[in-house]
Design a protein around this motif. Sequence first.
Motif, PDB file in Angstrom:
ATOM      1  N   LEU A  36       9.941  -0.200  48.632  1.00 18.75           N
ATOM      2  CA  LEU A  36       8.772  -0.123  49.526  1.00 18.75           C
ATOM      3  C   LEU A  36       9.235  -0.064  50.981  1.00 18.75           C
ATOM      4  O   LEU A  36       9.022  -0.998  51.747  1.00 18.75           O
ATOM      5  N   ASN A  95       3.490  -8.974  55.189  1.00 15.06           N
ATOM      6  CA  ASN A  95       3.477  -9.812  56.389  1.00 15.06           C
ATOM      7  C   ASN A  95       2.090  -9.912  57.024  1.00 15.06           C
ATOM      8  O   ASN A  95       1.940 -10.453  58.095  1.00 15.06           O
ATOM      9  N   HIS A  96       1.064  -9.416  56.362  1.00 22.34           N
ATOM     10  CA  HIS A  96      -0.322  -9.487  56.831  1.00 22.34           C
ATOM     11  C   HIS A  96      -0.852 -10.898  56.571  1.00 22.34           C
ATOM     12  O   HIS A  96      -0.832 -11.369  55.437  1.00 22.34           O
ATOM     13  N   VAL A 124       4.147  -6.404  49.249  1.00 27.50           N
ATOM     14  CA  VAL A 124       2.724  -6.169  49.434  1.00 27.50           C
ATOM     15  C   VAL A 124       1.985  -7.467  49.112  1.00 27.50           C
ATOM     16  O   VAL A 124       2.512  -8.336  48.431  1.00 27.50           O
ATOM     17  N   SER A 138      -2.594  -5.266  51.266  1.00 28.74           N
ATOM     18  CA  SER A 138      -1.985  -5.111  52.589  1.00 28.74           C
ATOM     19  C   SER A 138      -0.475  -5.259  52.445  1.00 28.74           C
ATOM     20  O   SER A 138       0.027  -5.532  51.360  1.00 28.74           O
ATOM     21  N   THR A 139       0.228  -5.108  53.561  1.00 34.00           N
ATOM     22  CA  THR A 139       1.667  -5.351  53.538  1.00 34.00           C
ATOM     23  C   THR A 139       1.908  -6.853  53.424  1.00 34.00           C
ATOM     24  O   THR A 139       1.023  -7.657  53.721  1.00 34.00           O
ATOM     25  N   TRP A 144       8.031   1.271  53.483  1.00 33.13           N
ATOM     26  CA  TRP A 144       6.912   1.215  54.421  1.00 33.13           C
ATOM     27  C   TRP A 144       6.342  -0.197  54.575  1.00 33.13           C
ATOM     28  O   TRP A 144       5.458  -0.427  55.413  1.00 33.13           O
ATOM     29  N   ALA A 145       6.832  -1.170  53.795  1.00 30.62           N
ATOM     30  CA  ALA A 145       6.317  -2.547  53.856  1.00 30.62           C
ATOM     31  C   ALA A 145       7.458  -3.553  54.013  1.00 30.62           C
ATOM     32  O   ALA A 145       7.616  -4.450  53.190  1.00 30.62           O
ATOM     33  N   ALA A 172      11.046  -6.275  50.863  1.00 30.43           N
ATOM     34  CA  ALA A 172       9.787  -5.640  51.226  1.00 30.43           C
ATOM     35  C   ALA A 172       8.713  -6.247  50.333  1.00 30.43           C
ATOM     36  O   ALA A 172       9.020  -6.884  49.322  1.00 30.43           O
ATOM     37  N   LYS A 194       1.693 -12.630  47.003  1.00 30.77           N
ATOM     38  CA  LYS A 194       2.627 -11.680  47.601  1.00 30.77           C
ATOM     39  C   LYS A 194       3.594 -11.203  46.528  1.00 30.77           C
ATOM     40  O   LYS A 194       4.142 -12.001  45.771  1.00 30.77           O
TER      41      LYS A 194
END
Length: 111
Positions: free
Chosen positions: A44, A78-79, A56, A75-76, A46-47, A54, A36
Amino acid sequence: MRSTSSFFHFLIQKCNRKTRRKLKFSKELLVVDSTKIIVGIGQLPWAPLKGTRAGVKLNVAFHPSVGQPHRVIQSTGNHHDFRSSEELFDAAIINVADRAYAKCKRFDEYV
């Protein structure tokens, strides 16, 4: 105590041809793990993770015999890892992963 990076390289060294011959593995090994990358939320938006952070995540399936990644999924942050496992794992190769990729249903399929 070893860092994560040096421990990863130690494991890769143990998966060499001599070890595979001694253990009589019938298939190649595929090492699967994730990392991560966390930054400030402004970089970021969006993530989002928690608070002002934030991130990815990169899930990587690594082929030790070739010395290159087999597959990479982004992925983000938190995936969860097990969501990426279906895309990373390969039925023709012995998959080595930590418990974050485990699903009880998959263990039933192995039997």
